[in-house]
Design a protein around this motif. Sequence first.
Motif, PDB file in Angstrom:
ATOM      1  N   ASP A   1       0.488   6.781 -39.866  1.00  0.00           N
ATOM      2  CA  ASP A   1       0.842   6.136 -38.589  1.00  0.00           C
ATOM      3  C   ASP A   1       1.860   5.016 -38.778  1.00  0.00           C
ATOM      4  O   ASP A   1       2.661   4.746 -37.897  1.00  0.00           O
ATOM      5  CB  ASP A   1      -0.405   5.521 -37.948  1.00  0.00           C
ATOM      6  CG  ASP A   1      -1.391   6.551 -37.457  1.00  0.00           C
ATOM      7  OD1 ASP A   1      -1.553   7.587 -38.126  1.00  0.00           O
ATOM      8  OD2 ASP A   1      -2.005   6.316 -36.407  1.00  0.00           O
TER       9      ASP A   1
ATOM     10  N   VAL B   1      -9.154  16.596 -36.506  1.00  0.00           N
ATOM     11  CA  VAL B   1      -9.423  15.177 -36.761  1.00  0.00           C
ATOM     12  C   VAL B   1     -10.931  14.973 -36.712  1.00  0.00           C
ATOM     13  O   VAL B   1     -11.595  15.461 -35.802  1.00  0.00           O
ATOM     14  CB  VAL B   1      -8.764  14.290 -35.679  1.00  0.00           C
ATOM     15  CG1 VAL B   1      -9.117  12.826 -35.894  1.00  0.00           C
ATOM     16  CG2 VAL B   1      -7.252  14.469 -35.657  1.00  0.00           C
TER      17      VAL B   1
ATOM     18  N   ALA C   1      -4.834   2.919 -39.282  1.00  0.00           N
ATOM     19  CA  ALA C   1      -4.384   3.512 -38.020  1.00  0.00           C
ATOM     20  C   ALA C   1      -5.042   2.791 -36.847  1.00  0.00           C
ATOM     21  O   ALA C   1      -5.710   1.774 -37.014  1.00  0.00           O
ATOM     22  CB  ALA C   1      -4.724   4.997 -37.997  1.00  0.00           C
TER      23      ALA C   1
ATOM     24  N   MET D   1     -11.392   7.591 -39.544  1.00  0.00           N
ATOM     25  CA  MET D   1     -11.010   8.939 -39.125  1.00  0.00           C
ATOM     26  C   MET D   1     -10.455   9.684 -40.331  1.00  0.00           C
ATOM     27  O   MET D   1      -9.909   9.080 -41.252  1.00  0.00           O
ATOM     28  CB  MET D   1     -10.025   8.915 -37.955  1.00  0.00           C
ATOM     29  CG  MET D   1      -8.707   8.284 -38.209  1.00  0.00           C
ATOM     30  SD  MET D   1      -7.700   8.183 -36.687  1.00  0.00           S
ATOM     31  CE  MET D   1      -6.963   9.820 -36.666  1.00  0.00           C
TER      32      MET D   1
ATOM     33  N   ARG E   1      -8.137  13.145 -41.192  1.00  0.00           N
ATOM     34  CA  ARG E   1      -7.331  14.164 -40.511  1.00  0.00           C
ATOM     35  C   ARG E   1      -6.489  14.962 -41.481  1.00  0.00           C
ATOM     36  O   ARG E   1      -6.190  14.526 -42.591  1.00  0.00           O
ATOM     37  CB  ARG E   1      -6.469  13.528 -39.429  1.00  0.00           C
ATOM     38  CG  ARG E   1      -5.372  12.583 -39.905  1.00  0.00           C
ATOM     39  CD  ARG E   1      -4.560  12.132 -38.703  1.00  0.00           C
ATOM     40  NE  ARG E   1      -3.563  11.145 -38.999  1.00  0.00           N
ATOM     41  CZ  ARG E   1      -2.302  11.409 -39.370  1.00  0.00           C
ATOM     42  NH1 ARG E   1      -1.910  12.666 -39.539  1.00  0.00           N
ATOM     43  NH2 ARG E   1      -1.446  10.445 -39.585  1.00  0.00           N
TER      44      ARG E   1
ATOM     45  N   SER F   1      -7.733   5.524 -41.766  1.00  0.00           N
ATOM     46  CA  SER F   1      -7.463   6.945 -41.560  1.00  0.00           C
ATOM     47  C   SER F   1      -7.220   7.593 -42.915  1.00  0.00           C
ATOM     48  O   SER F   1      -6.304   7.187 -43.647  1.00  0.00           O
ATOM     49  CB  SER F   1      -6.222   7.075 -40.660  1.00  0.00           C
ATOM     50  OG  SER F   1      -5.825   8.417 -40.542  1.00  0.00           O
TER      51      SER F   1
ATOM     52  N   TYR G   1     -13.708  11.985 -36.425  1.00  0.00           N
ATOM     53  CA  TYR G   1     -13.919  10.547 -36.196  1.00  0.00           C
ATOM     54  C   TYR G   1     -15.297  10.141 -36.711  1.00  0.00           C
ATOM     55  O   TYR G   1     -16.279  10.851 -36.478  1.00  0.00           O
ATOM     56  CB  TYR G   1     -13.941  10.247 -34.695  1.00  0.00           C
ATOM     57  CG  TYR G   1     -12.629  10.130 -33.974  1.00  0.00           C
ATOM     58  CD1 TYR G   1     -11.536   9.467 -34.502  1.00  0.00           C
ATOM     59  CD2 TYR G   1     -12.513  10.647 -32.678  1.00  0.00           C
ATOM     60  CE1 TYR G   1     -10.354   9.345 -33.784  1.00  0.00           C
ATOM     61  CE2 TYR G   1     -11.335  10.533 -31.951  1.00  0.00           C
ATOM     62  CZ  TYR G   1     -10.256   9.879 -32.513  1.00  0.00           C
ATOM     63  OH  TYR G   1      -9.093   9.754 -31.800  1.00  0.00           O
TER      64      TYR G   1
END
Length: 341
Positions: A317, A113, A44, A101, A103, A24, A115
């Motif tokens: 995360d 976000v 993440a 991802m 974000r 991420s 992906y």
Amino acid sequence: MTPVQGVTPVQAAEVVTLGESLVSLIAGERGPLAGSGTFTRTVAGAEANVAVGLARLGHRVAYVGRVGADAFGTVIHRQLRGEGVDTRHLVIDGSGPTGLMVRELRDLGPMEVIYHRAGSAGSRLGPPDIDAARGAIEGARWLHLTGITPALSPSAAAAVVRAKELARGAGVALSFDLNIRRRLWSEADAALALRALVEGMDLVLGGLDEAALVGGLARTLEEGGGCDPVDAADGLLAAGARQVVVKLGAAGALLRDATGTTLSSPAFTVPRVVDPVGAGDAFTAGYLALILDGASPERALRAANACGALAVSTVGDLNGLPDRATLDALLAGPGGPDTLR
Ligand code: KDG
């Protein structure tokens, strides 16, 4: 597909989880994604977050999944292994890239976000991966699943069903975090598929909107957000869950079970929500860790809320997931003298 060689944990895992772990990239500047020119690389994925959360709280966890034969796959392997997660069943699959991802961090409004995970190695997870991990699953105390994996691909959905079957056959406790991702499938498809998976789960967790949608109370997540948490939990109990925990964010959490128990637990006061992503996974890790310790559901809910509060107070995360000392310190602080042991 080549199993990764490395240090092999000697003891069997207490908890097995499976899914897609992603790299991420988090925007370095707060605000719209298009305005950020710098990104921090983090790891993440809901199940990986739970695995790390449990490992930091002292539990032995194994993670089943696939990453690409690329640098991001290496990053994920290193992070999970560094956290003490058993990665013997995290396979390197050169037929697809590691999921990614990107974000933003935003103080107001929905977070954007992006992906890059269609056709990823992680989405190629399938029943053969579960069969390869059969010994770990059947030897564990607990199997944790989420509603993200069945949305990834037909083979990943079949893997979830296979893992659930194996766990049930071996008397392994099962938890299921609904985790609906609208970017991966429609709300109607999610509601149908996840409701079928709820049947026979020892524990189902979810946000109010998710619980109401899957519990059959609402036709959309938006509508579900306005439902009564008790009704939403009862919808999931009617679908075959034995215990339901509805995560209510700043309003704490509500637990209902098939025997009629109802408990609620307030949230911890958070000075500033820096990054909400991963808070639900931190909550789940805290709840499972305490239940595995033999704590009461009341204490487990309180620890879960503490883990959620710690998670939203840091960026990324995994960053806020506490170790035991950090969690104990928060539980012992204002809000009630309490420790976990
Ligand atoms: O719960 C946090 C997850 O949503 C995030 O880590 C990424 O797993 C992820 C997903 O599929 O959205």
